[in-house]
Each structure stands twice: as structure tokens, then as C-alpha cells.
Design a protein around this motif. Structure first.
Motif, PDB file in Angstrom:
ATOM      1  N   UNK A  51       0.881  -1.169  -0.056  1.00  0.00           N
ATOM      2  CA  UNK A  51       0.156  -0.103   0.153  1.00  0.00           C
ATOM      3  C   UNK A  51       0.770   1.220   0.022  1.00  0.00           C
ATOM      4  N   UNK A  52       1.858   1.192   0.800  1.00  0.00           N
ATOM      5  CA  UNK A  52       2.886   2.548   0.830  1.00  0.00           C
ATOM      6  C   UNK A  52       3.547   2.597  -0.620  1.00  0.00           C
ATOM      7  N   UNK A  53       4.049   1.323  -1.173  1.00  0.00           N
ATOM      8  CA  UNK A  53       4.817   1.423  -2.165  1.00  0.00           C
ATOM      9  C   UNK A  53       3.776   1.990  -3.494  1.00  0.00           C
ATOM     10  N   UNK A  54       2.536   1.520  -3.366  1.00  0.00           N
ATOM     11  CA  UNK A  54       1.560   2.218  -4.322  1.00  0.00           C
ATOM     12  C   UNK A  54       1.332   3.699  -4.279  1.00  0.00           C
ATOM     13  N   UNK A  55       1.244   4.096  -3.252  1.00  0.00           N
ATOM     14  CA  UNK A  55       1.025   5.595  -2.786  1.00  0.00           C
ATOM     15  C   UNK A  55       2.280   6.074  -3.195  1.00  0.00           C
ATOM     16  N   UNK A  56       3.425   5.734  -3.325  1.00  0.00           N
ATOM     17  CA  UNK A  56       4.770   6.470  -3.536  1.00  0.00           C
ATOM     18  C   UNK A  56       4.514   6.457  -5.178  1.00  0.00           C
ATOM     19  N   UNK A  57       4.132   5.368  -5.784  1.00  0.00           N
ATOM     20  CA  UNK A  57       4.376   5.387  -7.180  1.00  0.00           C
ATOM     21  C   UNK A  57       5.787   5.470  -7.779  1.00  0.00           C
ATOM     22  N   UNK A  58       5.857   6.238  -8.592  1.00  0.00           N
ATOM     23  CA  UNK A  58       7.502   6.460  -9.333  1.00  0.00           C
ATOM     24  C   UNK A  58       8.256   7.758  -8.684  1.00  0.00           C
ATOM     25  N   UNK A  59       7.641   8.313  -7.400  1.00  0.00           N
ATOM     26  CA  UNK A  59       8.163   9.316  -6.870  1.00  0.00           C
ATOM     27  C   UNK A  59       9.653   9.078  -6.399  1.00  0.00           C
ATOM     28  N   UNK A  60      10.457  10.072  -6.563  1.00  0.00           N
ATOM     29  CA  UNK A  60      12.034  10.000  -5.757  1.00  0.00           C
ATOM     30  C   UNK A  60      12.053  11.185  -4.845  1.00  0.00           C
ATOM     31  N   UNK A  61      13.440  11.002  -4.372  1.00  0.00           N
ATOM     32  CA  UNK A  61      13.668  12.167  -3.297  1.00  0.00           C
ATOM     33  C   UNK A  61      12.951  11.575  -2.094  1.00  0.00           C
TER      34      UNK A  61
END
Length: 230
Positions: A51-61
Motif C-alpha cells: 500500500x505504501x509503495x503504491x502510494x509512492x508510485x514513481x516518486x523519488x527523493x
């Protein structure tokens, strides 16, 4: 600017961060406040991680901020994707092979909380209002109680924590010195024994994102700057 990923504790409700999110966005950061499947009795830590990874998506930093129970899942995210900084906030620190349920006994949390209550002349029985909201503004407390108590399944506490070591990510630990659930002395010992870290302290109880959002944001930003993140 950085991407702050805000992981809530038990109940998994992103509303916990609602006073912090606008303050971080005012500073130009992207902010992801995560909702977790806390009421789903089939969901364990692996599902929380997804769920956390899905919320992050492709964001970085990424700067991950993990409140309380969020300390169980945030390191699992760090083991999967690049994270610039992990900030533990009044958090649980798991050990390899230890379940979340075992953590409470292994760390002596109940004894530490009872000792603090006795020193402060409070009843030892658990009272959400007294234990969590004692320093939260009345209007915020009223809103929280009007929303209803969040469900938290016991499933994420059942299986052993799956990593064989703490992930290789810069980690800071910030503790509210007025926390009645996880007393500051208790957390100081846990951080030293389990991570070899010294904790930082700030005023406030277990729910500092609700009670002292501006001061919390200042602390988070100081950690980000010290880590050299823009």
C-alpha cells in the motif's frame, strides 16, 4: 524539493497527518499521506508495504516519516526502493524474526507505561483520551472522536518481522518526551539497543502531528537539511 511520505500508526488513517501536510506543501515539498488497510483482517505487513509503495508510485527523493506502528512497515519499504532518509516518530523498532505481537512483551512496554503512569499519579488502565489526546487541542480531539475510533486488525502483529537486518538507509529517531504509550526513557533504551541510535526529543505526546504540527515540521525539515536533501 523532497517527497515526504507520511506513514500513520495503528488505524492506518492518513487523517493523522492533516495538520502537517499543508505546512510541508507550503515549503514546496510533495507530500504523500498514506492510508493503510488497517481494518482488513487479511492484510499483514506485506500488504501494508504494498500500500505504501503504491502510494509512492514513481516518486523519488523520498523522506519516509513513520509514526508508532509505522515503524514495522517503513523499513520494509526501504528494503524495496531507494529512500533518502527514514525518520521514526514515537515508533516501534522491530528486530529480525520478532513479531509485532512479541515486541510489546520483549521490550517491556506495559511495565514502562505503568511506571510512568504511577510517577505521574495517573490510573494505570488504558484510556485513549488520557493516553493519546492529553496534549492535543480540544477541537482536534473532538474531530478525531467524531470520526470514530479507527479499526486496527491484529494480523500485522502475527508474523515475524521478515528482514534479517535494518535496511541500509540513514535513520533518525524523534520522540515526544510526553508520550504516555511509549515513554521517552523506554524509547531511548530501545533505540540504543536495537539500532545503536540516540533519540532526539521534542515536547508532545504520542500524537505530535496533531498536537504540535508546526514544531514537528521544523524538526523534519532540520533532518532533511542535515541529510543534504533539497
Amino acid at each position: 524539493m523532497a517527497t515526504y511520505v507520511l506513514i500513520p500508526g495503528a488505524g492506518g488513517d492518513s487523517w493523522y497527518w492533516h495538520r502537517v501536510v499543508p505546512l510541508l506543501r507550503e515549503r514546496g515539498h510533495e507530500v504523500v499521506a498514506v492510508d493503510l488497510p488497517a481494518g482488513d483482517h487479511s492484510a499483514g505487513l506485506a500488504d501494508y508495504t504494498e500500500a505504501i509503495l503504491a502510494a509512492i508510485g514513481g516518486r523519488t527523493g523520498l523522506v519516509l516519516v513513520a509514526q508508532s506502528m509505522g515503524g514495522l512497515s517503513a523499513p520494509l519499504v526501504c528494503a524495496r526502493i531507494p529512500v533518502e532518509l527514514l525518520i521514526l516518530l514515537n515508533a516501534m523498532i522491530p528486530k529480525p524474526g520478532e513479531s509485532g505481537g512479541e515486541w510489546w512483551v520483549n521490550t517491556g512496554q506495559a511495565e514502562a507505561a505503568a511506571e510512568l503512569a504511577a510517577r505521574e499519579g495517573r490510573p494505570g488502565d488504558f484510556d485513549p483520551a488520557a493516553n493519546f489526546f492529553h496534549d492535543v487541542p480540544p477541537e482536534v480531539t473532538a474531530e478525531a472522536f467524531a470520526r470514530g475510533g479507527p479499526d486496527q486488525s491484529g494480523t500485522p502483529f502475527e508474523k515475524p518481522w521478515p528482514l534479517d537486518r535494518w535496511p541500509d538507509v540513514p535513520t533518525r529517531f524523534l520522540q515526544g518526551r510526553d508520550d504516555r504509550l511509549f515513554p521517552v526513557e523506554f524509547q531511548r533504551r530501545n533505540a540504543r539497543e536495537r539500532l545503536g541510535l540516540e533519540i532526539d526529543e521534542m515536547p508532545g505526546g504520542h500524537l505530535v502531528a496533531l498536537s504540535r504540527p508546526a514544531e514537528l515540521v521544523e524538526r523534519l525539515e532540520s533532518y532533511r537539511a542535515a541529510a543534504g536533501l533539497h
